[in-house]
Enzyme design. Structure first.
Site, PDB file in Angstrom:
ATOM      1  N   THR A 173      -1.986   6.831 -27.757  1.00 18.49           N
ATOM      2  CA  THR A 173      -1.336   5.557 -27.476  1.00 18.49           C
ATOM      3  C   THR A 173      -1.120   5.406 -25.969  1.00 18.49           C
ATOM      4  O   THR A 173      -0.851   6.386 -25.285  1.00 18.49           O
ATOM      5  CB  THR A 173       0.026   5.513 -28.190  1.00 18.49           C
ATOM      6  OG1 THR A 173      -0.182   5.682 -29.588  1.00 18.49           O
ATOM      7  CG2 THR A 173       0.744   4.206 -27.938  1.00 18.49           C
ATOM      8  N   VAL A 202       0.687   0.489 -39.921  1.00 15.95           N
ATOM      9  CA  VAL A 202       1.270   0.185 -38.614  1.00 15.95           C
ATOM     10  C   VAL A 202       2.255   1.296 -38.283  1.00 15.95           C
ATOM     11  O   VAL A 202       3.108   1.641 -39.105  1.00 15.95           O
ATOM     12  CB  VAL A 202       1.982  -1.176 -38.617  1.00 15.95           C
ATOM     13  CG1 VAL A 202       2.635  -1.438 -37.252  1.00 15.95           C
ATOM     14  CG2 VAL A 202       1.006  -2.300 -38.947  1.00 15.95           C
ATOM     15  N   GLY A 203       2.146   1.855 -37.087  1.00 14.30           N
ATOM     16  CA  GLY A 203       3.052   2.916 -36.667  1.00 14.30           C
ATOM     17  C   GLY A 203       4.226   2.366 -35.884  1.00 14.30           C
ATOM     18  O   GLY A 203       4.678   1.239 -36.081  1.00 14.30           O
ATOM     19  N   ASP A 204       4.701   3.157 -34.955  1.00 14.29           N
ATOM     20  CA  ASP A 204       5.882   2.781 -34.183  1.00 14.29           C
ATOM     21  C   ASP A 204       5.589   1.797 -33.060  1.00 14.29           C
ATOM     22  O   ASP A 204       6.453   1.022 -32.651  1.00 14.29           O
ATOM     23  CB  ASP A 204       6.503   4.037 -33.557  1.00 14.29           C
ATOM     24  CG  ASP A 204       5.589   4.652 -32.504  1.00 14.29           C
ATOM     25  OD1 ASP A 204       5.953   4.658 -31.307  1.00 14.29           O
ATOM     26  OD2 ASP A 204       4.496   5.111 -32.854  1.00 14.29           O
ATOM     27  N   THR A 224       5.050   7.663 -27.335  1.00 16.26           N
ATOM     28  CA  THR A 224       3.719   8.008 -27.824  1.00 16.26           C
ATOM     29  C   THR A 224       3.837   9.243 -28.710  1.00 16.26           C
ATOM     30  O   THR A 224       4.702  10.088 -28.487  1.00 16.26           O
ATOM     31  CB  THR A 224       2.734   8.273 -26.674  1.00 16.26           C
ATOM     32  OG1 THR A 224       1.474   8.709 -27.210  1.00 16.26           O
ATOM     33  CG2 THR A 224       3.242   9.339 -25.721  1.00 16.26           C
ATOM     34  N   GLY A 225       2.981   9.327 -29.707  1.00 14.54           N
ATOM     35  CA  GLY A 225       3.032  10.454 -30.621  1.00 14.54           C
ATOM     36  C   GLY A 225       2.803  10.003 -32.046  1.00 14.54           C
ATOM     37  O   GLY A 225       2.234   8.934 -32.289  1.00 14.54           O
ATOM     38  N   GLY A 227       3.384   8.167 -35.118  1.00 13.08           N
ATOM     39  CA  GLY A 227       4.145   6.943 -35.321  1.00 13.08           C
ATOM     40  C   GLY A 227       5.167   7.004 -36.435  1.00 13.08           C
ATOM     41  O   GLY A 227       6.277   6.467 -36.311  1.00 13.08           O
TER      42      GLY A 227
END
Length: 332
Positions: A173, A202-204, A224-225, A227
Site C-alpha cells: 500500500t 476492501v481493507g483498511d 500500511t499492512g 488490512g
C-alpha cells in the site's frame, strides 16, 4: 490558523519484504514521490495537492501495490481503493473496488470535492468516474506480468487454503502525509489490495480513521499492512487518540499503537504486520513499522531522508537539473 509553517511531506511504499531489485526500485520511487509533493509545497501549494501529487507518482510506479502494478483478485482482475482527507475541514473522499482508473487517488479527491459523500464503491465509483470524464485505463495497462505470475504461484502454493492464508500476501500500500505553509495537514492512501483477494474485498486503506486520518489540531497518519488487522484496531485513529488524549508525540503514539496491535489481536487468525507514517501538528515527519522492511521518504527544509531497512536513513539535498528533473545529492 497557523502561518509560516515549514512545509513537510512523508510518503510510504508499503510495509513488506521487497524481493530482488524491488528494494532499490521502491527506495527510488519513494524519493521521487516525496520530492514531487515537496515541490508542490514549496511553491505554495496545499497539503492536499501535495499528497495527491505524491501518491500519483507512487500509483504510476509498478514497484508498488497501487494503481499500475496492483495485485490481482482471485478472478485475475484489479480492484483498487484510495482515500484523501483534509485536516482543516475533516472533509474526506474515498473510492473502493474501483476498476480501470489509472490514479484512484484523483478519483477519491473528486468524491471529496464534487459530492456530499465520503466513499463510493464498485460500479457506483466507476459510474462517477465516467460522469467526471475520467479516462478509462484498460486492464492490460494496469496488470503486470509479475502480478499474473504471483497470482498463479500463490494459488499453486496454497491451493484451497490460499484464500485464508495471509502469510505471504502483498502489503505494498502507498500513502502520504503533508503539512503546508498554512499549517494545514492532509493524508492520502492508495492500494490495490492483496493477491488472490475475493472480488469486492476492501481493507483498511479507504476508510478514514482506520487506514489514515488527518486533523490540523492533532496531526496526520497513513497506515500500511494487513488490512483486516488494521481495521480491527482502527489503527489510524488509535494513534490520533493517543496523541490527542494521552499527550504522546507522533512517534511515541505510532510505536505504542503498533506494539499494542499484536497484543490486542493475539487470538485473531491474521497477519499482524503493519507500519505507519505521520506528521504531528508540530510539523515533524515520523515513521514506524513492525515488518522486516518499509519503504519511506520524507522532505523538509530542502533535505530528503529515506530508507527501507531498520536503521537505514539516507540524507540528500534536493536539487533540479536543467530539465527540471529532481536530483538527490547525497550528504556525506
Amino acid at each position: 490558523m497557523s502561518t509560516n509553517v515549514e512545509p513537510a511531506i512523508i510518503v510510504h511504499g508499503g510495509a513488506v519484504v521487497f524481493p530482488g531489485d524491488k528494494k532499490d526500485k521502491a527506495s527510488e520511487g519513494t524519493k521521487k514521490a516525496a520530492s514531487k509533493g515537496y515541490h508542490v509545497l514549496t511553491k505554495g501549494g496545499s497539503a492536499l495537492d501535495a499528497v495527491q501529487a505524491a501518491i500519483c507518482v507512487l500509483e504510476d510506479n509498478p514497484a508498488f501495490d497501487a494503481g499500475t502494478g496492483s495485485p490481482l483478485t482471485s478472478e485475475g482482475d484489479i480492484e483498487m481503493d484510495a482515500v484523501i482527507m483534509d485536516g482543516r475541514t475533516l472533509n474526506t473522499g474515498a473510492v473502493a473496488a474501483v476498476k480501470n482508473v489509472k490514479n484512484p487517488i484523483v478519483l477519491a479527491r473528486m468524491v471529496m470535492d464534487q459530492t456530499q459523500h465520503c466513499l463510493l464503491v464498485g460500479q457506483g465509483a466507476n459510474k462517477f468516474a465516467d460522469e467526471q470524464n475520467v479516462p478509462k485505463e484498460p486492464n492490460e495497462n494496469l496488470i503486470t506480468e509479475e502480478n499474473k505470475e504471483k497470482l498463479e504461484k500463490y494459488k499453486n502454493s496454497y491451493g484451497e487454503a490460499a484464500e485464508n492464508d495471509f502469510s505471504a500476501r502483498d502489503h505494498d500500500t502507498v500513502g502520504a502525509v503533508a503539512i503546508d505553509k498554512e499549517g494545514n495537514i492532509a493524508f492520502g492512501t492508495s492500494t490495490g489490495g492483496i493477491t488472490n483477494k475475493r472480488p469486492g474485498r476492501v481493507g483498511d486503506s479507504p476508510i478514514a480513521g482506520i487506514g489514515g486520518y488527518a486533523d490540523n489540531n492533532v496531526g496526520g497518519i497513513s497506515c500500511t499492512g494487513h488490512g483486516e488487522s488494521i481495521t480491527r484496531v482502527a489503527l489510524a485513529y488509535d494513534i490520533i487518540s493517543l496523541m490527542k488524549y494521552s499527550n504522546k508525540s507522533t512517534q511515541e503514539a505510532a510505536d505504542y499503537a503498533l506494539a499494542k496491535m499484536k497484543e490486542k489481536l493475539r487470538n485473531a487468525k491474521a497477519n499482524l504486520e503493519a507500519g505507519v507514517i505521520g506528521i504531528g501538528k508540530d510539523g515533524n515527519p515520523v515513521y514506524s513499522f513492525k515488518t522486516k522492511q518499509m519503504a519511506w521518504a520524507w522532505a523538509k527544509n530542502g533535505k530528503l531522508h529515506n530508507g527501507v531497512n531498520f536503521g537505514e536513513n539516507n540524507t540528500y539535498t534536493i536539487t533540479t537539473d536543467a530539465n527540471g528533473e529532481y536530483k538527490f545529492d547525497k550528504d556525506e
